[in-house]
Scaffold this active site. Structure first.
Site, PDB file in Angstrom:
ATOM      1  N   ASP A   1       0.857  -1.187   0.000  1.00  0.00           N
ATOM      2  CA  ASP A   1       0.000   0.000   0.000  1.00  0.00           C
ATOM      3  C   ASP A   1       0.890   1.233   0.000  1.00  0.00           C
ATOM      4  O   ASP A   1       2.061   1.172   0.414  1.00  0.00           O
ATOM      5  CB  ASP A   1      -0.909   0.009   1.238  1.00  0.00           C
ATOM      6  CG  ASP A   1      -2.168   0.843   1.038  1.00  0.00           C
ATOM      7  OD1 ASP A   1      -2.042   2.088   0.989  1.00  0.00           O
ATOM      8  OD2 ASP A   1      -3.249   0.268   0.932  1.00  0.00           O
TER       9      ASP A   1
ATOM     10  N   ASP B   1       4.282   2.532  -4.535  1.00  0.00           N
ATOM     11  CA  ASP B   1       3.385   3.139  -5.516  1.00  0.00           C
ATOM     12  C   ASP B   1       3.518   2.303  -6.777  1.00  0.00           C
ATOM     13  O   ASP B   1       4.536   2.349  -7.466  1.00  0.00           O
ATOM     14  CB  ASP B   1       3.799   4.587  -5.776  1.00  0.00           C
ATOM     15  CG  ASP B   1       2.884   5.294  -6.765  1.00  0.00           C
ATOM     16  OD1 ASP B   1       2.055   4.599  -7.397  1.00  0.00           O
ATOM     17  OD2 ASP B   1       2.995   6.515  -6.923  1.00  0.00           O
TER      18      ASP B   1
ATOM     19  N   TYR C   1     -13.177   7.167 -13.019  1.00  0.00           N
ATOM     20  CA  TYR C   1     -13.352   5.982 -12.170  1.00  0.00           C
ATOM     21  C   TYR C   1     -14.187   4.929 -12.890  1.00  0.00           C
ATOM     22  O   TYR C   1     -13.822   3.749 -12.934  1.00  0.00           O
ATOM     23  CB  TYR C   1     -14.014   6.387 -10.859  1.00  0.00           C
ATOM     24  CG  TYR C   1     -14.147   5.258  -9.869  1.00  0.00           C
ATOM     25  CD1 TYR C   1     -13.033   4.765  -9.192  1.00  0.00           C
ATOM     26  CD2 TYR C   1     -15.385   4.675  -9.616  1.00  0.00           C
ATOM     27  CE1 TYR C   1     -13.144   3.720  -8.286  1.00  0.00           C
ATOM     28  CE2 TYR C   1     -15.510   3.637  -8.705  1.00  0.00           C
ATOM     29  CZ  TYR C   1     -14.395   3.156  -8.048  1.00  0.00           C
ATOM     30  OH  TYR C   1     -14.505   2.120  -7.160  1.00  0.00           O
TER      31      TYR C   1
ATOM     32  N   LYS D   1     -12.613   1.303 -14.088  1.00  0.00           N
ATOM     33  CA  LYS D   1     -13.152   0.023 -13.620  1.00  0.00           C
ATOM     34  C   LYS D   1     -13.676  -0.813 -14.791  1.00  0.00           C
ATOM     35  O   LYS D   1     -13.568  -2.046 -14.769  1.00  0.00           O
ATOM     36  CB  LYS D   1     -14.251   0.261 -12.585  1.00  0.00           C
ATOM     37  CG  LYS D   1     -13.731   0.809 -11.255  1.00  0.00           C
ATOM     38  CD  LYS D   1     -12.680  -0.092 -10.612  1.00  0.00           C
ATOM     39  CE  LYS D   1     -12.323   0.362  -9.205  1.00  0.00           C
ATOM     40  NZ  LYS D   1     -11.259  -0.469  -8.593  1.00  0.00           N
TER      41      LYS D   1
END
Length: 251
Positions: free
Chosen positions: A38, A59, A155, A159
């Site tokens: 993370d 990252d 977004y 997705k």
């Protein structure tokens, strides 16, 4: 059906909190040796301590970072069996008219939701192919199957792209004993961003959202973890290229 992961090595991204952490916890409880990754250094370290897992701060929006992480795990473990790409999110953005979206806003959301999954799958592929075994699960979203409740163009697009990547990699990796599937969660209050989104709906909007769900409740991170564990299991060896909506029936 008992699902166990004894002697399996897993990498879960986005594991500092929420869905990623719940998946990592379920894997650890089922016997896997789990590595968490993370951007949130404090959060991933705390999760790793709680789960008896290994923490990595990274990252993963670049091929170099993804390869470095996978190489580190392979050097420590000698294998990587399970990969869960749970990192993602809106990167602090809110829904706005398309005219107001900058190139950097667009690319930041794609980097978080698509690039990392692609680069990690690319980095893990040689070891999985050599072993003749692998399980990859991408955490997509209901926003990858229909317009997003967030109103964020990048977004929803990212997705949808992750769903496409899942299906394409399933076709490519299948002959090598590697399955690739996706869990598409409905609304889950799993992190500060989703909490802010939930509050923004107000009491009336919250009521309408819940009434649109067959089970009349929001999901939990554990709901998503349970579905993910099936895709990661031995029992799902002939299941690949599938997108499972875990949304209480909303879809």
């Amino acid at each position: 059906m008992q699902i166990r992961f004894d002697d399996r090595v897993a990498l879960v991204t986005g594991a500092a909190q929420g869905i990623g952490r719940a998946i990592a916890a379920a894997l650890a409880q089922a016997g896997a040796r789990v590595h968490l990754a993370d951007l949130d250094a404090d959060g991933v370290a705390a999760s790793a301590r709680a789960l008896g897992a290994s923490a990595h701060v990274a990252d993963l929006g670049s091929p170099e970072a993804a390869k470095e992480l996978v190489d580190t795990i392979l050097a420590a473990e000698g294998r990587l069996d399970l990969l869960v790409n749970a990192a993602g999110g809106v990167r602090g953005q809110v829904g706005r008219p398309i005219e107001e979206i900058s190139e950097s806003d667009w690319r930041a959301v794609f980097a978080a939701n698509v690039d990392a999954a692609f680069f990690l799958s690319q980095a893990a592929a040689p070891a999985m192919k050599q072993a003749g075994y692998g399980r990859i699960v991408n955490i997509s979203s209901g926003a990858g199957l229909r317009p997003s409740l967030t109103g964020i163009q990048a977004y929803a697009s990212a997705k949808h792209a992750l769903v496409g990547l899942t299906r394409q990699l399933a076709w490519e990796f299948g002959p090598h004993g590697i399955t690739v599937n996706s869990v598409a969660p409905g609304f889950v209050r799993s992190n500060p961003a989703t909490e802010r989104q939930w509050e923004s709906y107000g009491p009336d909007g919250q009521k309408r959202l819940i009434e649109g769900i067959h089970t009349r409740r929001l999901g939990t991170p554990e709901d998503i973890a349970h579905a993910s564990l099936f895709f990661l299991s031995e029992q799902a060896g002939w299941v690949t290229g599938q997108i499972l909506s875990v949304d209480g029936g909303r879809s």
